[in-house]
Design a protein around this motif. Structure first.
Motif, mmCIF file in Angstrom:
data_model
loop_
_atom_site.group_PDB
_atom_site.id
_atom_site.type_symbol
_atom_site.label_atom_id
_atom_site.label_comp_id
_atom_site.label_asym_id
_atom_site.label_seq_id
_atom_site.Cartn_x
_atom_site.Cartn_y
_atom_site.Cartn_z
ATOM 1 N N MET A 1 42.096 23.105 27.259
ATOM 2 C CA MET A 1 41.701 24.318 29.015
ATOM 3 C C MET A 1 42.936 25.256 28.640
ATOM 4 O O MET A 1 43.898 25.316 28.243
ATOM 5 N N ARG A 2 42.067 26.409 28.879
ATOM 6 C CA ARG A 2 43.154 27.750 28.801
ATOM 7 C C ARG A 2 43.296 28.460 30.022
ATOM 8 O O ARG A 2 42.681 28.478 30.924
ATOM 9 N N VAL A 3 44.503 28.273 30.222
ATOM 10 C CA VAL A 3 45.381 28.855 31.879
ATOM 11 C C VAL A 3 46.791 29.748 31.903
ATOM 12 O O VAL A 3 47.163 29.501 31.330
ATOM 13 N N ALA A 4 46.219 30.111 33.394
ATOM 14 C CA ALA A 4 47.634 31.178 33.862
ATOM 15 C C ALA A 4 47.759 30.726 34.648
ATOM 16 O O ALA A 4 47.563 30.053 35.561
ATOM 17 N N VAL A 5 48.807 30.724 34.965
ATOM 18 C CA VAL A 5 49.414 30.840 36.301
ATOM 19 C C VAL A 5 49.865 31.813 37.049
ATOM 20 O O VAL A 5 50.936 32.773 36.601
ATOM 21 N N ASP B 1 46.725 24.990 27.003
ATOM 22 C CA ASP B 1 47.007 26.566 26.400
ATOM 23 C C ASP B 1 47.630 26.970 27.124
ATOM 24 O O ASP B 1 46.794 27.878 28.673
ATOM 25 N N VAL B 2 48.492 27.417 28.006
ATOM 26 C CA VAL B 2 49.520 28.177 29.627
ATOM 27 C C VAL B 2 50.135 28.991 29.231
ATOM 28 O O VAL B 2 50.940 28.199 29.041
ATOM 29 N N THR C 1 54.894 36.073 31.004
ATOM 30 C CA THR C 1 54.499 37.628 30.607
ATOM 31 C C THR C 1 54.431 38.183 32.200
ATOM 32 O O THR C 1 54.445 36.893 33.621
ATOM 33 N N ASP C 2 54.915 39.408 32.747
ATOM 34 C CA ASP C 2 53.960 39.883 33.848
ATOM 35 C C ASP C 2 52.826 41.077 34.371
ATOM 36 O O ASP C 2 53.095 41.522 35.400
ATOM 37 N N ASN C 3 52.221 40.611 32.931
ATOM 38 C CA ASN C 3 51.266 41.611 33.082
ATOM 39 C C ASN C 3 49.854 40.834 32.837
ATOM 40 O O ASN C 3 49.475 40.368 31.648
ATOM 41 N N PRO C 4 49.172 40.443 33.357
ATOM 42 C CA PRO C 4 48.453 39.871 33.771
ATOM 43 C C PRO C 4 46.874 40.335 32.342
ATOM 44 O O PRO C 4 45.853 39.177 31.693
ATOM 45 N N ALA C 5 46.947 41.329 32.684
ATOM 46 C CA ALA C 5 45.730 42.149 31.731
ATOM 47 C C ALA C 5 46.096 42.065 30.615
ATOM 48 O O ALA C 5 45.351 42.531 29.375
ATOM 49 N N THR C 6 46.608 41.473 29.763
ATOM 50 C CA THR C 6 47.976 40.959 28.657
ATOM 51 C C THR C 6 46.777 39.505 27.863
ATOM 52 O O THR C 6 47.002 39.781 27.223
ATOM 53 N N ILE C 7 46.548 38.959 28.717
ATOM 54 C CA ILE C 7 46.514 37.591 28.281
ATOM 55 C C ILE C 7 45.109 36.898 27.977
ATOM 56 O O ILE C 7 44.433 36.611 27.486
ATOM 57 N N GLY C 8 44.198 38.007 29.048
ATOM 58 C CA GLY C 8 42.830 37.794 28.336
ATOM 59 C C GLY C 8 42.450 37.183 29.484
ATOM 60 O O GLY C 8 42.502 36.357 30.674
ATOM 61 N N SER C 9 40.650 36.518 29.223
ATOM 62 C CA SER C 9 40.166 35.872 30.093
ATOM 63 C C SER C 9 40.289 34.157 30.188
ATOM 64 O O SER C 9 40.416 33.350 29.180
ATOM 65 N N TYR D 1 51.806 35.682 51.641
ATOM 66 C CA TYR D 1 51.885 37.133 51.903
ATOM 67 C C TYR D 1 51.345 38.005 50.578
ATOM 68 O O TYR D 1 51.747 39.831 50.905
ATOM 69 N N ASP D 2 51.220 37.386 49.386
ATOM 70 C CA ASP D 2 50.894 38.608 48.731
ATOM 71 C C ASP D 2 49.758 37.845 47.710
ATOM 72 O O ASP D 2 49.566 38.570 47.076
ATOM 73 N N THR D 3 49.029 37.470 48.694
ATOM 74 C CA THR D 3 47.898 37.118 48.310
ATOM 75 C C THR D 3 46.733 37.801 47.764
ATOM 76 O O THR D 3 46.234 37.924 46.459
ATOM 77 N N GLU D 4 46.797 38.909 48.445
ATOM 78 C CA GLU D 4 45.332 40.049 48.575
ATOM 79 C C GLU D 4 46.206 40.778 47.127
ATOM 80 O O GLU D 4 45.798 41.364 46.475
ATOM 81 N N THR D 5 47.524 41.176 47.018
ATOM 82 C CA THR D 5 47.775 42.165 46.125
ATOM 83 C C THR D 5 48.430 40.644 44.688
ATOM 84 O O THR D 5 47.319 41.705 43.444
ATOM 85 N N ALA D 6 47.909 39.910 44.765
ATOM 86 C CA ALA D 6 48.186 39.129 43.459
ATOM 87 C C ALA D 6 46.586 38.628 43.086
ATOM 88 O O ALA D 6 46.762 38.466 41.761
ATOM 89 N N ALA D 7 45.658 38.915 44.067
ATOM 90 C CA ALA D 7 45.079 39.235 43.555
ATOM 91 C C ALA D 7 43.864 39.344 42.836
ATOM 92 O O ALA D 7 43.172 40.079 41.879
ATOM 93 N N GLU D 8 44.502 40.743 43.232
ATOM 94 C CA GLU D 8 43.817 42.622 42.697
ATOM 95 C C GLU D 8 44.504 42.385 40.814
ATOM 96 O O GLU D 8 43.594 42.935 40.365
ATOM 97 N N ARG D 9 45.657 41.676 40.931
ATOM 98 C CA ARG D 9 46.515 41.760 39.673
ATOM 99 C C ARG D 9 45.211 40.536 38.733
ATOM 100 O O ARG D 9 45.412 41.347 37.090
ATOM 101 N N ILE D 10 44.733 40.063 39.041
ATOM 102 C CA ILE D 10 44.336 39.026 38.136
ATOM 103 C C ILE D 10 43.172 39.204 37.588
ATOM 104 O O ILE D 10 42.556 38.394 36.645
ATOM 105 N N ARG D 11 42.336 40.500 38.272
ATOM 106 C CA ARG D 11 40.976 40.523 37.882
ATOM 107 C C ARG D 11 40.930 40.308 36.519
ATOM 108 O O ARG D 11 39.620 39.931 35.923
ATOM 109 N N PRO D 12 41.514 41.089 35.262
ATOM 110 C CA PRO D 12 41.664 41.186 33.950
ATOM 111 C C PRO D 12 41.266 39.503 33.883
ATOM 112 O O PRO D 12 40.848 39.254 32.695
ATOM 113 N N LEU D 13 42.185 38.560 34.358
ATOM 114 C CA LEU D 13 41.539 37.385 34.107
ATOM 115 C C LEU D 13 40.999 36.541 34.377
ATOM 116 O O LEU D 13 40.389 35.247 33.426
#
Length: 313
Positions: free
Chosen positions: A1-5, A25-26, A59-67, A78-90
């Motif tokens: 499974m391809r996983v991002a944390v 694959d994490v 990584t510190d950049n979710p956009a480099t990971i792919g789907s 307190y970081d939910t909405e900011t983090a949710a926006e950052r993981i859109r590329p995933l």
């Protein structure tokens, strides 16, 4: 499974680390010294159930990971909405975003930003924190995991997620009604977090003092009343079960909220007792004890927030 944390702290580090150790694959998304330590030395998990170390991608950049097939979403409330926006590329068409946060409103926030079809609810019982950059310390809790579709009922993707965690040695199971599970945990962690933070004591001393044990129970009873008024089908004995669960924990067990208070970090009080107060006002249920806990902890959160903003310039 391809996983991002997303959120590689105590929760993401432990459960993501278990998946990585099992060969999934994490990729961990982290920042600062924690990220550099993971890249340099791998991620070390010191656990009462057994230590282990993995050398995952980080990584510190979710956009480099792919789907990703699954995103473990583990940031503080307190970081939910900011983090949710950052993981859109995933988030591809089939991505499951497994929310392992504290609270009962994070799933709604994720659904608004990423789409409800991607969100899977999750409940974990564990006390785990970052003890040093690159090091996760799991000190208490049964390390269990439940997950389920927010609409209820079984699904093939939940079955795949559970299977992955079971293969990794996690006591995981599917839930047919994750909303009830979320609220059962919510009433426990609000009391556990708030009262251990206020008293600076472990659960053993709290339950051993009749007056404080009564306060602990009454905080839970307020939350149960709010949940039922909102239409959540909490069991009649939900509070009794939470008290019994607390009594089986290590006597010194406190909470991540107490840990954050002790270390001068921001506090998840808006996602916990703050949410209780807001929901209580909406449904007409008085919540004076949760309001008192919130009011007492709020200045500490404000101080930590001001220090963070000053350090950022």
């Amino acid at each position: 499974m391809r996983v991002a944390v997303m959120g590689s702290g105590g929760i993401g580090g432990f459960y993501g680390g278990k998946l990585a150790a099992a060969g999934e694959d994490v990729t961990f998304i982290a920042r600062g010294a924690h990220l550099e330590a993971i890249r340099r030395n791998g991620l070390q998990v010191k656990s009462v159930a057994g230590d282990f170390q993995v050398r995952p991608n980080a990584t510190d950049n979710p956009a480099t990971i792919g789907s990703a097939e699954m995103v473990l979403f583990c940031v503080k409330g307190y970081d939910t909405e900011t983090a949710a926006e950052r993981i859109r590329p995933l988030v591809g068409s089939e991505t499951a975003v497994l929310c392992l946060q504290n609270g009962v409103d994070n799933e709604e926030k994720l659904a608004r930003i990423l789409g409800a079809s991607h969100v899977v609810g999750g409940v974990v019982h564990i006390l785990s924190t970052i003890s040093a950059p690159g090091i996760i310390s799991q000190v208490a809790g049964p390390c269990t995991l439940k997950c389920g579709e927010m609409a209820g009922g079984p699904s093939s993707r939940v079955a795949r997620i559970v299977d992955a965690f079971v293969r990794a040695g996690v006591r995981a199971e599917a839930s047919a009604n994750i909303l009830v599970d979320l609220w059962e945990k919510f009433l426990f962690i609000c009391a556990q977090g708030g009262v251990t933070a206020l008293t600076r004591l472990g659960i053993g001393e709290i339950l051993g003092c009749p007056e404080t044990a009564g306060f602990y129970r009454a905080v839970m009873e307020e939350i149960a009343a709010v949940g039922r008024a909102k239409g959540v089908a909490l069991p009649a004995d939900a509070v009794e079960r939470a008290i019994a669960f607390a009594g089986t924990r290590q006597p010194t067990m406190r909470s991540s909220l107490a840990h954050d208070l002790e270390h001068g970090n921001r506090l998840e009080i808006d996602a916990l007792m703050g949410a209780v107060v807001r929901y209580g006002a909406e449904v007409g249920v008085p919540t004076p004890l949760n309001a008192a806990v919130y009011a007492c902890l709020r200045p500490h959160h404000r101080r930590a927030l001001a220090a963070r903003e000053a350090a950022a310039g």
